[in-house]
Design an enzyme around this catalytic site. Structure first.
Site, PDB file in Angstrom:
ATOM      1  N   VAL A 165       0.944  -0.733   0.228  1.00 28.64           N
ATOM      2  CA  VAL A 165      -0.131  -0.193   0.330  1.00 28.64           C
ATOM      3  C   VAL A 165       1.302   1.182   0.270  1.00 28.64           C
ATOM      4  O   VAL A 165       1.301   1.476   1.078  1.00 28.64           O
ATOM      5  CB  VAL A 165      -0.750   0.074   0.925  1.00 28.64           C
ATOM      6  N   PRO A 166       0.523   1.894  -0.701  1.00 25.69           N
ATOM      7  CA  PRO A 166       1.784   2.945  -1.309  1.00 25.69           C
ATOM      8  C   PRO A 166       1.126   4.416   0.107  1.00 25.69           C
ATOM      9  O   PRO A 166       1.170   5.067  -0.835  1.00 25.69           O
ATOM     10  CB  PRO A 166       1.899   3.696  -2.545  1.00 25.69           C
ATOM     11  N   CYS A 167       1.412   3.976   0.427  1.00 23.88           N
ATOM     12  CA  CYS A 167       0.712   5.181   1.326  1.00 23.88           C
ATOM     13  C   CYS A 167       1.635   6.720   1.593  1.00 23.88           C
ATOM     14  O   CYS A 167       1.231   7.577   1.351  1.00 23.88           O
ATOM     15  CB  CYS A 167       1.074   5.306   2.735  1.00 23.88           C
ATOM     16  N   HIS A 168       3.081   6.543   0.861  1.00 25.71           N
ATOM     17  CA  HIS A 168       3.951   7.734   0.497  1.00 25.71           C
ATOM     18  C   HIS A 168       3.058   8.347  -1.405  1.00 25.71           C
ATOM     19  O   HIS A 168       3.447   9.280  -1.423  1.00 25.71           O
ATOM     20  CB  HIS A 168       5.441   7.213  -0.228  1.00 25.71           C
TER      21      HIS A 168
END
Length: 109
Positions: free
Chosen positions: A57-60
DNA sequence: CACCTGACATAAT
DNA sequence: AATTATGCCAGGT
């Protein structure tokens, strides 16, 4: 040993929404919150903060409103932020002074 | 730019 | 079970 933190339905929604973000684009907590029918952004950030799905999950790719990076999960000293900024830069998202340089990178659900 | 309030979920008490 | 405190926020004054 630390107890597991079972993801809730709400968190799953956040993860799904975050996963929808294509590479080279970013989104804001608010947009995601709206997408999952929640007017709260903290709840969204809360879910990403736990991030049981790690780099999956690309929280960035998720930033705050006003196109600011905002914070980050466990922003211990702000060093992690730089790492994410770099990753985003590699993906095509340029940040200037911790802020999104191209609003065109904003993904719309 | 700083402060306070609002909305939502989780964890702890 | 209910309340309290907190958390990658947002928005208005």
């Amino acid at each position: 040993m630390k107890p597991e933190r079972p993801p809730t339905a709400f968190e799953l929604k956040v993860y799904e929404a975050t996963r929808r973000i294509p590479r080279g684009k970013v989104s804001t907590y608010r947009l995601i919150g709206k997408s999952i029918k929640c007017d709260s952004s903290q709840a969204v950030g809360q879910a990403l903060r736990r991030n049981p799905f790690a780099p999956q999950v690309p929280c960035h790719r998720v930033i705050a409103s006003s196109l600011t990076i905002g914070g980050f999960f466990g922003e211990r000293k702000g060093t992690e932020i730089k790492r994410k900024l770099k990753l985003l830069g590699v993906e095509g998202v340029r940040f200037v002074d911790g802020k999104l340089a191209d609003p065109d990178c904003l993904h719309r659900f």
